[in-house]
Design an enzyme around this catalytic site. Sequence first.
Site, PDB file in Angstrom:
ATOM      1  N   ASP A  50       0.857  -1.190   0.000  1.00 43.45           N
ATOM      2  CA  ASP A  50       0.000   0.000   0.000  1.00 43.45           C
ATOM      3  C   ASP A  50       0.889   1.235   0.000  1.00 43.45           C
ATOM      4  OD1 ASP A  50      -3.275   0.159   0.915  1.00 43.45           O
ATOM      5  OD2 ASP A  50      -2.125   2.010   0.785  1.00 43.45           O
ATOM      6  N   LYS A  55      -1.049   2.433   7.364  1.00 42.42           N
ATOM      7  CA  LYS A  55      -1.725   1.140   7.226  1.00 42.42           C
ATOM      8  C   LYS A  55      -0.704   0.001   7.230  1.00 42.42           C
ATOM      9  CE  LYS A  55      -5.774   1.724   4.507  1.00 42.42           C
ATOM     10  NZ  LYS A  55      -6.291   1.849   3.153  1.00 42.42           N
ATOM     11  N   THR A 106     -12.003   2.014  -5.887  1.00 46.56           N
ATOM     12  CA  THR A 106     -12.538   2.702  -7.073  1.00 46.56           C
ATOM     13  C   THR A 106     -13.750   3.506  -6.612  1.00 46.56           C
ATOM     14  OG1 THR A 106     -13.816   0.699  -7.549  1.00 46.56           O
ATOM     15  CG2 THR A 106     -11.771   0.991  -8.768  1.00 46.56           C
ATOM     16  N   GLU A 176     -18.527  -7.693   4.102  1.00 43.27           N
ATOM     17  CA  GLU A 176     -17.944  -7.336   5.381  1.00 43.27           C
ATOM     18  C   GLU A 176     -18.641  -8.142   6.482  1.00 43.27           C
ATOM     19  OE1 GLU A 176     -17.468  -3.149   5.988  1.00 43.27           O
ATOM     20  OE2 GLU A 176     -16.887  -2.840   3.906  1.00 43.27           O
ATOM     21  N   GLY A 283     -35.994  -1.921   5.858  1.00 42.86           N
ATOM     22  CA  GLY A 283     -35.537  -1.008   6.896  1.00 42.86           C
ATOM     23  C   GLY A 283     -35.068   0.294   6.289  1.00 42.86           C
ATOM     24  N   CYS A 290     -19.827  -0.439  -1.136  1.00 46.74           N
ATOM     25  CA  CYS A 290     -20.009  -1.084  -2.443  1.00 46.74           C
ATOM     26  C   CYS A 290     -21.346  -0.765  -3.109  1.00 46.74           C
ATOM     27  CB  CYS A 290     -19.870  -2.585  -2.307  1.00 46.74           C
ATOM     28  SG  CYS A 290     -18.206  -3.071  -1.878  1.00 46.74           S
ATOM     29  N   LYS A 360     -23.887  -1.691   8.637  1.00 45.15           N
ATOM     30  CA  LYS A 360     -24.503  -2.968   9.032  1.00 45.15           C
ATOM     31  C   LYS A 360     -23.782  -3.451  10.282  1.00 45.15           C
ATOM     32  CE  LYS A 360     -21.816  -6.217   6.232  1.00 45.15           C
ATOM     33  NZ  LYS A 360     -21.874  -7.221   5.184  1.00 45.15           N
TER      34      LYS A 360
HETATM   35  C1  UDX Z   1     -21.865  -6.173  -0.634  1.00 47.88           C
HETATM   36  C2  UDX Z   1     -22.138  -7.474  -1.371  1.00 47.88           C
HETATM   37  O1  UDX Z   1     -23.026  -8.283  -0.601  1.00 47.88           O
HETATM   38  C3  UDX Z   1     -20.845  -8.208  -1.629  1.00 47.88           C
HETATM   39  O2  UDX Z   1     -21.075  -9.397  -2.341  1.00 47.88           O
HETATM   40  C4  UDX Z   1     -19.929  -7.311  -2.426  1.00 47.88           C
HETATM   41  O3  UDX Z   1     -18.690  -7.933  -2.666  1.00 47.88           O
HETATM   42  C5  UDX Z   1     -19.720  -5.993  -1.702  1.00 47.88           C
HETATM   43  O4  UDX Z   1     -20.977  -5.387  -1.399  1.00 47.88           O
HETATM   44  P1  UDX Z   1     -21.324  -5.496   1.885  1.00 47.88           P
HETATM   45  O5  UDX Z   1     -21.117  -4.096   1.408  1.00 47.88           O
HETATM   46  O6  UDX Z   1     -20.364  -6.076   2.872  1.00 47.88           O
HETATM   47  O7  UDX Z   1     -21.317  -6.489   0.636  1.00 47.88           O
HETATM   48  O8  UDX Z   1     -22.773  -5.513   2.530  1.00 47.88           O
HETATM   49  P2  UDX Z   1     -24.102  -6.381   2.448  1.00 47.88           P
HETATM   50  O9  UDX Z   1     -24.108  -7.405   3.483  1.00 47.88           O
HETATM   51  O10 UDX Z   1     -24.373  -6.779   1.067  1.00 47.88           O
HETATM   52  O11 UDX Z   1     -25.166  -5.264   2.886  1.00 47.88           O
HETATM   53  C6  UDX Z   1     -25.282  -4.056   2.157  1.00 47.88           C
HETATM   54  C7  UDX Z   1     -26.281  -3.138   2.782  1.00 47.88           C
HETATM   55  O12 UDX Z   1     -27.601  -3.613   2.545  1.00 47.88           O
HETATM   56  C8  UDX Z   1     -26.185  -2.953   4.299  1.00 47.88           C
HETATM   57  O13 UDX Z   1     -26.345  -1.572   4.589  1.00 47.88           O
HETATM   58  C9  UDX Z   1     -27.337  -3.762   4.843  1.00 47.88           C
HETATM   59  O14 UDX Z   1     -27.820  -3.243   6.055  1.00 47.88           O
HETATM   60  C10 UDX Z   1     -28.351  -3.605   3.730  1.00 47.88           C
HETATM   61  N1  UDX Z   1     -29.324  -4.711   3.680  1.00 47.88           N
HETATM   62  C11 UDX Z   1     -28.897  -5.980   3.398  1.00 47.88           C
HETATM   63  C12 UDX Z   1     -30.685  -4.448   3.875  1.00 47.88           C
HETATM   64  O15 UDX Z   1     -31.070  -3.299   4.110  1.00 47.88           O
HETATM   65  N2  UDX Z   1     -31.565  -5.484   3.790  1.00 47.88           N
HETATM   66  C13 UDX Z   1     -31.181  -6.754   3.519  1.00 47.88           C
HETATM   67  O16 UDX Z   1     -32.059  -7.624   3.453  1.00 47.88           O
HETATM   68  C14 UDX Z   1     -29.802  -7.020   3.323  1.00 47.88           C
END
Ligand code: UDX
Length: 472
Positions: A50, A55, A106, A176, A283, A290, A360
């Site tokens: 990096d 980091k 990105t 995550e 919710g 992402c 989350k």
């Molecule tokens: C996501 C993708 O799941 C993953 O495959 C990709 O590589 C990166 O982006 P992540 O950002 O870790 O992963 O979060 P994820 O668990 O997908 O949740 C995304 C958001 O959606 C969170 O804010 C979560 O609270 C929300 N969510 C998820 C809902 O509001 N309702 C759901 O039913 C599921």
Amino acid sequence: MTLPYASQPAPVTPPSGAARPRLTFIGTGYLGATYAICYAELGYEVIGFDVDVDKIEKLSKGEVPFHEPGLDEMLRRNLAAGRLRFTTSYQETADFGDVHFICVGTPQRASGLGADLTYVEASVSNLAQHLSRKALIVGKSTVPVGTAEWVEQLVAKHARPELAVEVAWSPEFLQEGFAVDDVMRPNRIVVATKTEWSNSLLHAAHKGVFDLAATEDREVPVVSTDFATAELVKVAANSFLATKISFINAMAEVCEVAGGDITQLARALGYDPRIGNRFLQSGVGFGGGCLPKDIRAFQARAQELGAGEALRFLHEVDLINLRRRQRVLNLAAGLLGRKFGPAGPDLSGARIAVLGATFKPNSDDVRDAPALAVAGMLARAGAAVHVYDPQGMENAKRALPEVEYAKSMVDAVADADLVCVLTEWAEFRNADPVALGEVAANKLIVDGRNCLDATAWKSAGWTLRALGRPTV
Ligand code: UDX
């Protein structure tokens, strides 16, 4: 073409001469650091690179710079075993690696919806200039379709032509909170290679994952495809997930005006195996590093390619998602009996506890977090906001310094006129409504994640409002 893990390409000797390819992960953010640590755990010799000295120092000392269950211990174990090291030197990285994975960020461009490829350009150009033998550069970062071809051109421009450095693409799908398992036990591997040599070397770079699967009597499906498809898989997957969440949140909007209950609706929908119950949790909506940026960058890229119309629905998905945040503000104002002016509700003088800051649970990530966005909106409407989050406090304080931060859930709730639960941490889901009722000024609560036991809160004397459900 889908290959089971058993159909292996003919082996090649890695350019370094080592028995297994030596791997580097360029960019040790969430993605690169997790991959570097997990692939060392799988037995590879690994370097994480990096440009961020801070980091790299942390990682070298055995400290993971973010919260991810299981990763700290794995980092320390692999540093101690000598399989893993971290550096800020492109030279050291180039000299060491056979397969270099590009894992840099990105982010969304400051000026528009598209993705900012500055870090991809910088990392590929610098690495290519320092290479002194053949190597494979593999893109993992989430990028607009067409980037892999551009990376090939960058490599052709910056690497010595006689080295015949090659490029491949292999997107990642880690979530995550589940990142270790997602890397070590992926539900699929997508690879795009242009030659037998790169296909074979990339297979060898994943062999640890296939071997682990074999010991657990599983198979990891491999989808071998072209550059464009590999790039598209990632943004298509994230668009689908975002759409599923916004779909259920759109149904919640309808439930609110029709008197339905979104949690029961979602449950009933989810039993249909064609629909499934995952990502159907209604919710305050999706956030994180992402989903929001990926659906925006995908729209921008489709527009450039002349297919903007095909992804117009993603704009609506984004709008539904952002409306959920406003909806929490309105529910809060309604519960407090506040008037709405032209600029929205006036919450001055109200003390509000916000439980949750991260996007989350089981994460300390507050990027584009709905919880923190709502905390900011409540504060701008005049409320004295007291935020508590089990893991996200430090990042939240940096991102939103203008609210108060409490040391514990009870401290946040003490004397509050209203409580808003905006991230479904277990600590909040399992909180005792009787005990919290004794410290709060009013027993008013907004369940922004449909995660509380409404009956238990009602029995303890609370008035609870949840998104997409009738008042309790
Ligand atoms: C996501 C993708 O799941 C993953 O495959 C990709 O590589 C990166 O982006 P992540 O950002 O870790 O992963 O979060 P994820 O668990 O997908 O949740 C995304 C958001 O959606 C969170 O804010 C979560 O609270 C929300 N969510 C998820 C809902 O509001 N309702 C759901 O039913 C599921």
